[in-house]
Design a protein around this motif. Structure first.
Motif, PDB file in Angstrom:
ATOM      1  N   GLU A  83       0.998  -1.288  -0.113  1.00  6.70           N
ATOM      2  CA  GLU A  83       0.017  -0.103  -0.016  1.00  6.70           C
ATOM      3  C   GLU A  83       0.760   1.239   0.026  1.00  6.70           C
ATOM      4  O   GLU A  83       0.393   2.465  -0.518  1.00  6.70           O
ATOM      5  N   ASP A  84       2.058   1.124   0.425  1.00  5.26           N
ATOM      6  CA  ASP A  84       2.743   2.256   0.496  1.00  5.26           C
ATOM      7  C   ASP A  84       3.815   2.609  -0.851  1.00  5.26           C
ATOM      8  O   ASP A  84       4.713   3.540  -0.890  1.00  5.26           O
ATOM      9  N   ARG A 103      -3.502   3.639  -9.346  1.00  2.15           N
ATOM     10  CA  ARG A 103      -4.563   4.190  -8.761  1.00  2.15           C
ATOM     11  C   ARG A 103      -5.207   5.284  -9.712  1.00  2.15           C
ATOM     12  O   ARG A 103      -6.248   5.670  -9.753  1.00  2.15           O
ATOM     13  N   PRO A 135      -8.364  -4.289  -1.507  1.00  2.00           N
ATOM     14  CA  PRO A 135      -7.274  -4.461  -0.212  1.00  2.00           C
ATOM     15  C   PRO A 135      -7.155  -5.795   0.116  1.00  2.00           C
ATOM     16  O   PRO A 135      -8.037  -6.772   0.175  1.00  2.00           O
ATOM     17  N   GLU A 140      -2.101  -4.340   4.444  1.00  2.00           N
ATOM     18  CA  GLU A 140      -0.730  -3.786   4.001  1.00  2.00           C
ATOM     19  C   GLU A 140      -0.409  -3.801   2.642  1.00  2.00           C
ATOM     20  O   GLU A 140       0.229  -3.294   2.113  1.00  2.00           O
ATOM     21  N   ALA A 185      -2.346  -4.491  -1.370  1.00  2.00           N
ATOM     22  CA  ALA A 185      -3.435  -4.186  -2.490  1.00  2.00           C
ATOM     23  C   ALA A 185      -3.473  -5.661  -3.328  1.00  2.00           C
ATOM     24  O   ALA A 185      -2.366  -5.928  -4.024  1.00  2.00           O
ATOM     25  N   SER A 232       6.653  -4.230  -2.562  1.00  2.00           N
ATOM     26  CA  SER A 232       5.810  -3.325  -2.441  1.00  2.00           C
ATOM     27  C   SER A 232       5.794  -2.381  -3.296  1.00  2.00           C
ATOM     28  O   SER A 232       5.162  -1.295  -3.502  1.00  2.00           O
TER      29      SER A 232
END
Length: 259
Positions: free
Chosen positions: A55-56, A64, A143, A148, A150, A257
Protein backbone atom coordinates in the motif's frame (compact mmCIF):
# COMPACT_ATOMS: atom_id res chain seq x y z
CA UNK A 1 11.91 -46.16 11.13
CA UNK A 2 10.46 -43.51 8.83
CA UNK A 3 12.56 -42.37 5.91
CA UNK A 4 13.85 -38.80 6.55
CA UNK A 5 12.15 -37.48 3.43
CA UNK A 6 8.74 -38.62 4.72
CA UNK A 7 9.07 -36.77 8.04
CA UNK A 8 7.65 -33.25 8.24
CA UNK A 9 8.30 -30.53 10.82
CA UNK A 10 6.19 -27.50 11.63
CA UNK A 11 8.11 -24.33 10.78
CA UNK A 12 7.36 -20.61 10.88
CA UNK A 13 9.11 -18.97 7.89
CA UNK A 14 9.09 -15.18 7.80
CA UNK A 15 7.93 -15.20 4.19
CA UNK A 16 6.12 -17.62 1.91
CA UNK A 17 7.98 -17.06 -1.35
CA UNK A 18 7.88 -20.63 -2.67
CA UNK A 19 9.12 -19.57 -6.09
CA UNK A 20 7.42 -17.21 -8.55
CA UNK A 21 8.70 -15.34 -11.62
CA UNK A 22 10.08 -11.87 -11.01
CA UNK A 23 8.41 -9.15 -13.06
CA UNK A 24 9.41 -5.57 -13.75
CA UNK A 25 6.42 -3.23 -13.66
CA UNK A 26 6.54 0.00 -15.64
CA UNK A 27 4.00 2.69 -14.73
CA UNK A 28 3.48 6.37 -15.49
CA UNK A 29 4.34 9.05 -12.93
CA UNK A 30 2.23 12.16 -12.41
CA UNK A 31 4.71 14.28 -14.41
CA UNK A 32 4.59 11.96 -17.43
CA UNK A 33 7.89 10.21 -16.70
CA UNK A 34 7.99 6.50 -15.94
CA UNK A 35 8.65 4.33 -12.90
CA UNK A 36 10.12 0.82 -12.93
CA UNK A 37 9.76 -1.59 -10.02
CA UNK A 38 10.56 -5.26 -9.36
CA UNK A 39 7.72 -7.40 -8.05
CA UNK A 40 7.78 -11.07 -7.07
CA UNK A 41 4.09 -11.45 -6.24
CA UNK A 42 2.61 -11.87 -9.71
CA UNK A 43 0.56 -14.71 -11.13
CA UNK A 44 -1.64 -15.37 -14.15
CA UNK A 45 -5.37 -16.09 -14.19
CA UNK A 46 -6.36 -16.67 -17.80
CA UNK A 47 -5.46 -13.47 -19.64
CA UNK A 48 -5.20 -11.46 -16.44
CA UNK A 49 -2.14 -10.91 -14.28
CA UNK A 50 -2.74 -10.46 -10.56
CA UNK A 51 -0.18 -8.40 -8.64
CA UNK A 52 0.39 -8.13 -4.91
CA UNK A 53 1.61 -4.58 -4.18
CA UNK A 54 2.38 -2.80 -0.93
CA UNK A 55 0.00 0.00 0.00
CA UNK A 56 2.96 2.36 0.51
CA UNK A 57 4.42 1.67 -2.94
CA UNK A 58 4.83 4.21 -5.71
CA UNK A 59 3.72 1.64 -8.30
CA UNK A 60 0.32 1.27 -6.62
CA UNK A 61 -0.04 5.03 -6.30
CA UNK A 62 0.57 5.40 -10.04
CA UNK A 63 -1.88 2.64 -10.96
CA UNK A 64 -4.68 4.15 -8.87
CA UNK A 65 -4.50 7.28 -11.06
CA UNK A 66 -3.15 5.95 -14.37
CA UNK A 67 -4.14 2.32 -15.00
CA UNK A 68 -1.84 1.54 -17.93
CA UNK A 69 1.26 -0.57 -17.23
CA UNK A 70 3.68 -3.01 -18.74
CA UNK A 71 4.63 -6.29 -17.08
CA UNK A 72 8.07 -7.46 -18.16
CA UNK A 73 9.60 -10.85 -17.43
CA UNK A 74 13.41 -10.77 -17.01
CA UNK A 75 15.54 -13.81 -17.67
CA UNK A 76 18.11 -15.11 -15.15
CA UNK A 77 21.04 -13.15 -16.57
CA UNK A 78 19.24 -9.90 -15.66
CA UNK A 79 19.15 -10.61 -11.91
CA UNK A 80 21.71 -7.89 -11.12
CA UNK A 81 19.59 -5.29 -12.91
CA UNK A 82 16.60 -6.43 -10.85
CA UNK A 83 18.59 -6.23 -7.64
CA UNK A 84 19.79 -2.70 -8.43
CA UNK A 85 16.14 -1.60 -8.27
CA UNK A 86 15.39 -3.30 -4.95
CA UNK A 87 16.40 -0.41 -2.68
CA UNK A 88 15.09 2.41 -4.90
CA UNK A 89 11.75 4.20 -4.95
CA UNK A 90 10.14 6.61 -7.36
CA UNK A 91 8.38 8.40 -4.49
CA UNK A 92 9.83 11.74 -3.36
CA UNK A 93 9.98 12.19 -0.44
CA UNK A 94 10.67 8.57 0.47
CA UNK A 95 7.73 7.19 2.51
CA UNK A 96 8.56 6.70 6.18
CA UNK A 97 7.29 3.13 5.99
CA UNK A 98 10.07 2.17 3.55
CA UNK A 99 13.23 0.39 4.81
CA UNK A 100 15.97 2.74 6.02
CA UNK A 101 18.23 2.00 3.03
CA UNK A 102 15.58 3.06 0.49
CA UNK A 103 16.59 6.00 -1.69
CA UNK A 104 14.74 8.06 -4.29
CA UNK A 105 15.71 7.77 -7.96
CA UNK A 106 13.80 9.54 -10.69
CA UNK A 107 15.12 7.51 -13.65
CA UNK A 108 14.98 3.90 -12.51
CA UNK A 109 15.46 2.52 -16.01
CA UNK A 110 18.89 4.17 -16.06
CA UNK A 111 19.62 3.09 -12.49
CA UNK A 112 19.02 -0.53 -13.45
CA UNK A 113 20.94 -0.26 -16.72
CA UNK A 114 17.82 -1.16 -18.72
CA UNK A 115 16.31 0.37 -21.85
CA UNK A 116 12.85 1.73 -22.60
CA UNK A 117 10.97 0.29 -25.57
CA UNK A 118 7.82 2.08 -26.75
CA UNK A 119 4.51 0.35 -26.12
CA UNK A 120 1.61 0.18 -28.59
CA UNK A 121 -1.54 0.60 -26.50
CA UNK A 122 -0.39 2.04 -23.15
CA UNK A 123 1.83 4.96 -22.15
CA UNK A 124 4.41 3.16 -19.95
CA UNK A 125 7.27 1.67 -21.97
CA UNK A 126 8.33 -1.95 -22.09
CA UNK A 127 11.74 -3.17 -20.91
CA UNK A 128 13.68 -3.86 -24.09
CA UNK A 129 15.98 -6.46 -22.55
CA UNK A 130 13.11 -8.69 -21.38
CA UNK A 131 12.12 -11.57 -23.67
CA UNK A 132 8.44 -11.45 -22.66
CA UNK A 133 6.59 -8.15 -22.28
CA UNK A 134 2.90 -7.58 -21.56
CA UNK A 135 0.87 -4.43 -22.07
CA UNK A 136 -2.02 -4.25 -19.62
CA UNK A 137 -4.54 -2.04 -17.86
CA UNK A 138 -5.78 -2.31 -14.30
CA UNK A 139 -9.28 -3.74 -14.11
CA UNK A 140 -9.64 -3.86 -10.33
CA UNK A 141 -7.86 -3.08 -7.06
CA UNK A 142 -8.86 -4.76 -3.79
CA UNK A 143 -7.39 -4.42 -0.30
CA UNK A 144 -5.81 -7.44 1.36
CA UNK A 145 -7.21 -8.67 4.66
CA UNK A 146 -4.21 -7.26 6.55
CA UNK A 147 -4.47 -3.85 4.92
CA UNK A 148 -0.74 -3.89 4.11
CA UNK A 149 -1.14 -4.89 0.49
CA UNK A 150 -3.39 -4.34 -2.48
CA UNK A 151 -4.46 -7.08 -4.89
CA UNK A 152 -4.31 -5.59 -8.38
CA UNK A 153 -5.95 -7.38 -11.32
CA UNK A 154 -4.59 -6.39 -14.72
CA UNK A 155 -6.18 -7.26 -18.05
CA UNK A 156 -3.50 -8.13 -20.59
CA UNK A 157 -4.08 -6.40 -23.93
CA UNK A 158 -0.92 -7.20 -25.89
CA UNK A 159 1.81 -9.82 -25.54
CA UNK A 160 5.25 -9.16 -27.03
CA UNK A 161 7.73 -12.04 -27.23
CA UNK A 162 11.29 -12.12 -28.54
CA UNK A 163 11.13 -13.89 -31.89
CA UNK A 164 13.70 -16.52 -30.91
CA UNK A 165 11.36 -17.68 -28.13
CA UNK A 166 8.39 -18.33 -30.43
CA UNK A 167 7.90 -21.75 -32.02
CA UNK A 168 8.08 -21.07 -35.79
CA UNK A 169 4.73 -21.04 -37.52
CA UNK A 170 2.77 -20.88 -34.25
CA UNK A 171 1.53 -18.41 -31.64
CA UNK A 172 3.22 -20.43 -28.89
CA UNK A 173 6.17 -19.61 -26.66
CA UNK A 174 8.71 -22.44 -26.65
CA UNK A 175 8.96 -23.57 -23.00
CA UNK A 176 12.31 -25.20 -23.77
CA UNK A 177 13.80 -21.82 -24.67
CA UNK A 178 11.93 -19.46 -22.36
CA UNK A 179 13.49 -19.22 -18.92
CA UNK A 180 12.07 -16.81 -16.33
CA UNK A 181 13.95 -15.46 -13.35
CA UNK A 182 12.48 -17.16 -10.27
CA UNK A 183 12.40 -15.59 -6.79
CA UNK A 184 12.52 -18.38 -4.22
CA UNK A 185 12.82 -17.49 -0.52
CA UNK A 186 14.74 -14.30 -1.32
CA UNK A 187 17.17 -15.97 -3.69
CA UNK A 188 17.17 -15.82 -7.47
CA UNK A 189 16.92 -19.02 -9.49
CA UNK A 190 16.74 -20.07 -13.11
CA UNK A 191 15.09 -23.18 -14.48
CA UNK A 192 16.90 -26.40 -15.27
CA UNK A 193 15.81 -29.18 -17.60
CA UNK A 194 12.14 -29.89 -18.31
CA UNK A 195 10.75 -33.22 -17.17
CA UNK A 196 7.73 -34.34 -19.17
CA UNK A 197 5.40 -32.47 -21.46
CA UNK A 198 1.99 -31.92 -19.93
CA UNK A 199 -0.95 -33.20 -21.96
CA UNK A 200 -2.76 -29.87 -21.58
CA UNK A 201 0.25 -27.70 -22.41
CA UNK A 202 -0.63 -27.31 -26.09
CA UNK A 203 2.55 -25.35 -26.63
CA UNK A 204 3.77 -27.33 -29.62
CA UNK A 205 3.11 -30.37 -31.76
CA UNK A 206 5.73 -32.40 -29.95
CA UNK A 207 4.58 -35.54 -28.20
CA UNK A 208 5.94 -37.60 -25.35
CA UNK A 209 8.82 -36.45 -23.21
CA UNK A 210 10.12 -32.95 -23.78
CA UNK A 211 13.38 -32.80 -25.65
CA UNK A 212 16.15 -31.05 -23.78
CA UNK A 213 17.02 -28.05 -25.95
CA UNK A 214 20.46 -26.54 -26.16
CA UNK A 215 19.35 -23.68 -23.94
CA UNK A 216 18.01 -26.06 -21.31
CA UNK A 217 21.14 -28.19 -21.42
CA UNK A 218 23.25 -25.13 -20.81
CA UNK A 219 20.99 -24.10 -17.94
CA UNK A 220 21.28 -27.54 -16.36
CA UNK A 221 24.95 -28.32 -16.82
CA UNK A 222 26.83 -25.08 -17.28
CA UNK A 223 24.94 -22.32 -15.50
CA UNK A 224 23.96 -24.30 -12.42
CA UNK A 225 26.59 -22.33 -10.50
CA UNK A 226 27.15 -18.93 -12.07
CA UNK A 227 30.05 -16.63 -11.14
CA UNK A 228 29.24 -14.27 -8.30
CA UNK A 229 30.23 -10.62 -7.94
CA UNK A 230 33.49 -10.16 -6.05
CA UNK A 231 33.13 -10.66 -2.33
CA UNK A 232 29.66 -12.16 -2.51
CA UNK A 233 29.47 -15.56 -0.76
CA UNK A 234 27.70 -18.60 -2.11
CA UNK A 235 24.28 -19.40 -0.73
CA UNK A 236 25.17 -21.98 1.87
CA UNK A 237 21.55 -23.07 2.19
CA UNK A 238 21.44 -24.28 -1.41
CA UNK A 239 21.86 -28.02 -1.62
CA UNK A 240 24.95 -28.69 -3.76
CA UNK A 241 23.29 -31.84 -5.07
CA UNK A 242 20.65 -29.77 -6.87
CA UNK A 243 22.18 -28.36 -10.06
CA UNK A 244 19.08 -26.26 -10.74
CA UNK A 245 20.01 -23.74 -8.09
CA UNK A 246 21.78 -20.54 -9.05
CA UNK A 247 23.82 -20.26 -5.89
CA UNK A 248 23.57 -16.52 -5.34
CA UNK A 249 23.27 -15.09 -1.86
CA UNK A 250 22.03 -11.61 -2.59
CA UNK A 251 21.81 -8.69 -0.19
CA UNK A 252 18.26 -7.57 0.45
CA UNK A 253 15.28 -8.85 -1.46
CA UNK A 254 12.96 -7.97 -4.28
CA UNK A 255 10.57 -5.42 -2.84
CA UNK A 256 7.01 -6.64 -3.27
CA UNK A 257 5.85 -3.20 -2.24
CA UNK A 258 6.64 -1.93 -5.75
CA UNK A 259 8.94 0.97 -4.85
Amino acid sequence: MAHPESVHSEVKPKILYFGTPVVLISTENADGSFNLAPVSSAWALGHSIVLGLGEDGHTLSNLRSRPGLTINYPEPHLWEAVERLASLTGANPVPKTKPAQTTYRADKFAAAGLSQQSSVGVRPPRVKECGVQLEAKVSGISPSASGEFAIVECGVEKVHVRQSLVIPGTQHIDPGRWEPLIYNFRHYFGLASPTVRKRRAGASSRTGTSSLTGASRRSFSQTSQLPLPAGMPHNQSCDSRIPRCFRRALPGAVRDSGP
